[in-house]
Scaffold this motif. Structure first.
Motif, short mmCIF file in Angstrom:
data_model
loop_
_atom_site.label_atom_id
_atom_site.label_comp_id
_atom_site.label_asym_id
_atom_site.label_seq_id
_atom_site.Cartn_x
_atom_site.Cartn_y
_atom_site.Cartn_z
N ASN A 69 50.21 35.54 21.89
CA ASN A 69 49.99 35.44 20.45
C ASN A 69 49.06 34.31 20.03
N VAL A 70 48.30 33.74 20.97
CA VAL A 70 47.38 32.66 20.61
C VAL A 70 46.17 33.23 19.87
N LYS A 71 45.46 32.36 19.14
CA LYS A 71 44.26 32.77 18.44
C LYS A 71 43.14 32.98 19.46
N ASN A 72 42.32 33.99 19.25
CA ASN A 72 41.17 34.29 20.10
C ASN A 72 41.55 34.33 21.58
N PRO A 73 42.52 35.19 21.95
CA PRO A 73 42.98 35.20 23.34
C PRO A 73 41.96 35.77 24.31
N LEU A 74 42.05 35.34 25.56
CA LEU A 74 41.27 35.95 26.63
C LEU A 74 41.84 37.33 26.88
N THR A 75 40.99 38.32 27.06
CA THR A 75 41.48 39.66 27.32
C THR A 75 40.65 40.32 28.41
N GLY A 76 41.22 41.36 29.00
CA GLY A 76 40.51 42.19 29.95
C GLY A 76 39.87 41.45 31.10
N TYR A 77 38.63 41.79 31.37
CA TYR A 77 37.90 41.23 32.50
C TYR A 77 37.80 39.70 32.40
N GLU A 78 37.60 39.21 31.20
CA GLU A 78 37.49 37.76 31.00
C GLU A 78 38.76 37.04 31.45
N LEU A 79 39.92 37.62 31.14
CA LEU A 79 41.18 37.04 31.56
C LEU A 79 41.33 37.07 33.07
N ARG A 80 41.01 38.19 33.69
CA ARG A 80 41.10 38.30 35.15
C ARG A 80 40.21 37.28 35.83
N GLU A 81 38.97 37.20 35.38
CA GLU A 81 38.02 36.26 35.98
C GLU A 81 38.46 34.81 35.80
N THR A 82 38.97 34.48 34.63
CA THR A 82 39.41 33.11 34.36
C THR A 82 40.61 32.74 35.21
N MET A 83 41.54 33.66 35.38
CA MET A 83 42.69 33.38 36.24
C MET A 83 42.25 33.19 37.69
N ASP A 84 41.40 34.09 38.17
CA ASP A 84 40.97 34.05 39.57
C ASP A 84 40.11 32.83 39.88
N GLU A 85 39.20 32.49 38.99
CA GLU A 85 38.20 31.46 39.29
C GLU A 85 38.48 30.10 38.68
N GLU A 86 39.40 30.02 37.75
CA GLU A 86 39.66 28.75 37.07
C GLU A 86 41.11 28.28 37.22
N ILE A 87 41.98 28.95 36.51
CA ILE A 87 43.35 28.47 36.32
C ILE A 87 44.11 28.29 37.62
N ASN A 88 43.97 29.22 38.54
CA ASN A 88 44.68 29.09 39.81
C ASN A 88 44.12 27.96 40.67
N GLU A 89 42.94 27.49 40.36
CA GLU A 89 42.34 26.37 41.09
C GLU A 89 42.76 25.02 40.50
N TRP A 90 43.27 25.01 39.28
CA TRP A 90 43.67 23.76 38.62
C TRP A 90 44.86 23.11 39.30
N SER A 91 45.78 23.94 39.80
CA SER A 91 47.02 23.43 40.39
C SER A 91 47.55 24.43 41.41
N SER A 92 48.15 23.92 42.47
CA SER A 92 48.76 24.82 43.46
C SER A 92 50.00 25.50 42.88
N ASN A 93 50.51 25.02 41.75
CA ASN A 93 51.64 25.64 41.07
C ASN A 93 51.23 26.85 40.23
N ASN A 94 49.95 26.97 39.93
CA ASN A 94 49.45 28.12 39.16
C ASN A 94 49.16 29.25 40.14
N GLU A 95 49.93 30.30 40.05
CA GLU A 95 49.74 31.47 40.90
C GLU A 95 49.74 32.71 40.02
N LEU A 96 48.78 32.78 39.11
CA LEU A 96 48.73 33.87 38.14
C LEU A 96 47.94 35.05 38.68
N THR A 97 48.44 36.23 38.43
CA THR A 97 47.73 37.46 38.77
C THR A 97 47.97 38.46 37.66
N LEU A 98 47.07 39.39 37.53
CA LEU A 98 47.23 40.45 36.54
C LEU A 98 47.93 41.64 37.16
#
Length: 113
Positions: A69-98
């Motif tokens: 419910n955040v404003k201007n959320p990441l969606t679709g391909y942009e969300l997948r790419e951001t999780m794969d290339e950014e967020i999961n690299e920030w911390s070993s505790n981040n293990e997000l997948t779609l």
């Protein structure tokens, strides 16, 4: 964007929802970390700006939680790419997948600058 990509809770009725009709609140809160160790001020700001597009910050717990419910959320391909290339690299505790039940394609999505 399917809401189950945020909460993945077995009781979530994600098949009845989409980015235009998210639930009022997720049944399960998924935390993400901005960094495991010190990052520079500019890099931290950049990560916070990304986090604001897929998570909410809980002041009392000092933790970011995924939130559809955040404003201007990441969606679709942009969300997948951001999780794969950014967020999961920030911390070993981040293990997000779609969800594997959704076929995310690059075609049809404009890149946001």
């Amino acid at each position: 964007m399917i809401v189950c990509d945020y909460c993945r809770h077995r009781k979530c009725n994600w098949t009845e929802r989409d980015a235009n009709d998210p639930p009022s609140s997720c049944l399960k809160r998924t935390p993400i970390e901005i960094a495991e160790r010190y990052v520079g001020k500019e890099e931290f700001k950049r990560r916070v700006n990304i986090a604001k597009r897929l998570a909410s910050y809980d002041e009392s717990e000092k933790t970011w939680y995924l939130n559809p419910n955040v404003k201007n959320p990441l969606t679709g391909y942009e969300l997948r790419e951001t999780m794969d290339e950014e967020i999961n690299e920030w911390s070993s505790n981040n293990e997000l997948t779609l969800s594997e039940l959704v076929d995310y394609k690059e075609e049809g999505f404009e890149r946001l600058g």
